[in-house]
Design an enzyme around this catalytic site. Structure first.
Site, short mmCIF file in Angstrom:
data_model
loop_
_atom_site.label_atom_id
_atom_site.label_comp_id
_atom_site.label_asym_id
_atom_site.label_seq_id
_atom_site.Cartn_x
_atom_site.Cartn_y
_atom_site.Cartn_z
N GLY A 55 -11.81 -21.27 -17.38
CA GLY A 55 -12.19 -22.46 -18.15
C GLY A 55 -11.35 -23.63 -17.65
CG ASP A 251 -16.04 -25.76 -14.80
OD1 ASP A 251 -17.11 -25.53 -15.40
OD2 ASP A 251 -15.03 -25.05 -14.91
O1 MRU Z 1 -15.83 -19.64 -14.22
P1 MRU Z 1 -15.28 -20.08 -15.53
O2 MRU Z 1 -15.39 -19.06 -16.61
O3 MRU Z 1 -13.88 -20.64 -15.39
O4 MRU Z 1 -16.22 -21.30 -15.92
C1 MRU Z 1 -16.00 -21.97 -17.12
C2 MRU Z 1 -17.06 -22.90 -17.48
O5 MRU Z 1 -17.99 -23.17 -16.76
C3 MRU Z 1 -16.87 -23.60 -18.74
O6 MRU Z 1 -18.06 -23.79 -19.41
C4 MRU Z 1 -16.20 -24.92 -18.38
O7 MRU Z 1 -14.97 -24.69 -17.71
C5 MRU Z 1 -15.98 -25.76 -19.50
S1 MRU Z 1 -14.56 -25.28 -20.23
C6 MRU Z 1 -14.13 -25.95 -21.62
#
Ligand code: MRU
Length: 383
Positions: A55, A251
């Site tokens: 995240g 992200d």
């Molecule tokens: O691959 P991840 O689990 O790190 O991806 C996370 C996401 O896409 C979330 O939706 C994004 O980071 C928003 S976090 C508040």
């Protein structure tokens, strides 16, 4: 947020052991709630790369603490080349996950703090304080996103005479993805806590299933009504009037408002546009990359291991978590981690300073210090 009645954040320094940072090991959820001790910057890089923590906001916070651990080790070993060590560690951390800009943002902020130090000992104290400060600010930003985003849910609730507001979300943009509160989930928790009826459609989010494993778990812990759906169900739900609002995290968001988020987000935005449904992206300002304009062309998209697609993992009847292959042995897989939703499909951005249109002008009305040419001034809330 609370886990079985006890308040937790996702990352914190061990109050009794200097040089130890504690994280929730998200790989084990929802079947086991496990805390992991991280003692080295290399350990933190592994935790980020292998998604013990994930995240965007949490990755940034974890990288900040990783550099604080590097400074701690350098001071303990009286390393004369402590600054070079930090620069090398910064590079290692930045290479772990390419899409979430919070990572580079936090690393650069910590390195700036390091440059002002004259010794390893001073850097140890200063970097620890800076990592703590980043976490404090991220928590405050997510809480503010909750307050601003609550308005969106309130308005729909009034229109529906108090019937449940159905929110569709993708991936995990909850408190587990941040230090606390979440981004997309912050308005949902705020609405639930304010007594509004809210129900969440949770996209399962293959291949790593952050929706099924993490969002469902944390909404359940907080008592928010929710239903898990396969990734492909969103369009059908929208066509049948079962979604009032799409709310996702991000992200990396460009200065024009293009938003990179977990793969599959773009398809939800397309379906929302076709059904004239509001599609909002919630993000703290640490997720905005002011250097980029065109998200589809410019945002680096992480490619992950094929086996994340070829295998699924789950809890077996005997209580053991196992991974099983779901395709023929020889089948190749492509595993793009993220996609970019162009700003034209985003109804608005929910930030810690308010809600704005997903446009360069919209973002700059809230963050005037990032106007081209650098004109500063107080933020002016919009829409
Ligand atoms: O691959 P991840 O689990 O790190 O991806 C996370 C996401 O896409 C979330 O939706 C994004 O980071 C928003 S976090 C508040």
């Amino acid at each position: 947020m609370k886990v079985n009645g006890t308040s937790f954040q996702t990352i914190w320094p061990d109050p009794e052991r200097e040089g130890v940072v504690r994280i929730i090991d998200q790989r084990q959820l929802p079947h086991r709630f496990a805390i992991e001790d991280v003692c080295t910057v290399e350990g933190m890089a592994t935790a980020i790369r292998d998604m013990h923590v994930r995240g965007a906001p949490l990755i940034g916070a974890a990288a900040a603490w990783g550099l604080a651990l590097a400074a701690h080790a350098a001071a303990t070993n009286a390393a004369a080349n402590w600054y070079e060590i930090l620069v090398r560690s910064a590079e290692e951390l930045k290479a772990t996950r390419p899409t979430a800009v919070n990572l580079a943002w936090a690393v650069d902020r910590i390195l700036t703090a390091a440059r002002a130090c004259r010794s390893a000992g001073e850097a140890r104290e200063r970097l620890r304080a800076e990592a703590r400060q980043i976490c404090t600010e991220e928590v405050a930003a997510c809480a503010a996103i909750g307050r601003h985003g609550l308005r969106l849910i309130q308005e729909i609730s009034v229109r529906k005479n108090g019937s449940p507001v159905n929110v569709l979300t993708h991936c995990n943009a909850g408190w587990l993805a941040c230090v606390d509160h979440g981004t997309a989930t912050a308005p949902i928790y705020a609405a639930h806590d304010a007594g509004l009826a809210v129900h969440v459609w949770v996209d399962e989010t293959r291949p790593r299933s952050q929706g099924a494993k993490l969002t469902a778990w944390e909404l359940g812990m907080h008592g928010v009504p929710h239903t898990l759906v396969p990734d492909n169900a969103g369009g059908h739900l929208m066509q049948h009037g079962l979604v009032d609002l799409c709310l996702v995290g991000a992200d990396r968001v460009t200065r024009r408002g293009d938003a990179a988020n977990k793969i599959g987000t773009y398809l939800k935005a397309l379906a929302a546009a076709d059904n004239r449904l509001p599609f909002y992206v919630a993000l703290p300002s640490s997720t905005i990359d002011w250097t980029l304009h065109d998200g589809v062309r410019e945002i680096p998209i992480e490619s992950r291991a094929e086996d994340e697609v070829r295998f699924v993992e789950g809890l077996c009847e005997d209580g053991v978590v196992r991974s099983v292959r779901v395709c023929p042995k020889e089948t190749r897989a492509a595993n793009y981690g993220f996609d970019v939703t162009p700003a034209r499909l985003v109804t608005g951005l929910v930030t810690e300073r308010g809600i704005c249109p997903a446009t360069e002008d919209g973002l700059q009305s809230l963050f005037p210090e990032h106007r081209a040419g650098g004109a500063g001034g107080r933020p002016r809330p919009t829409c």
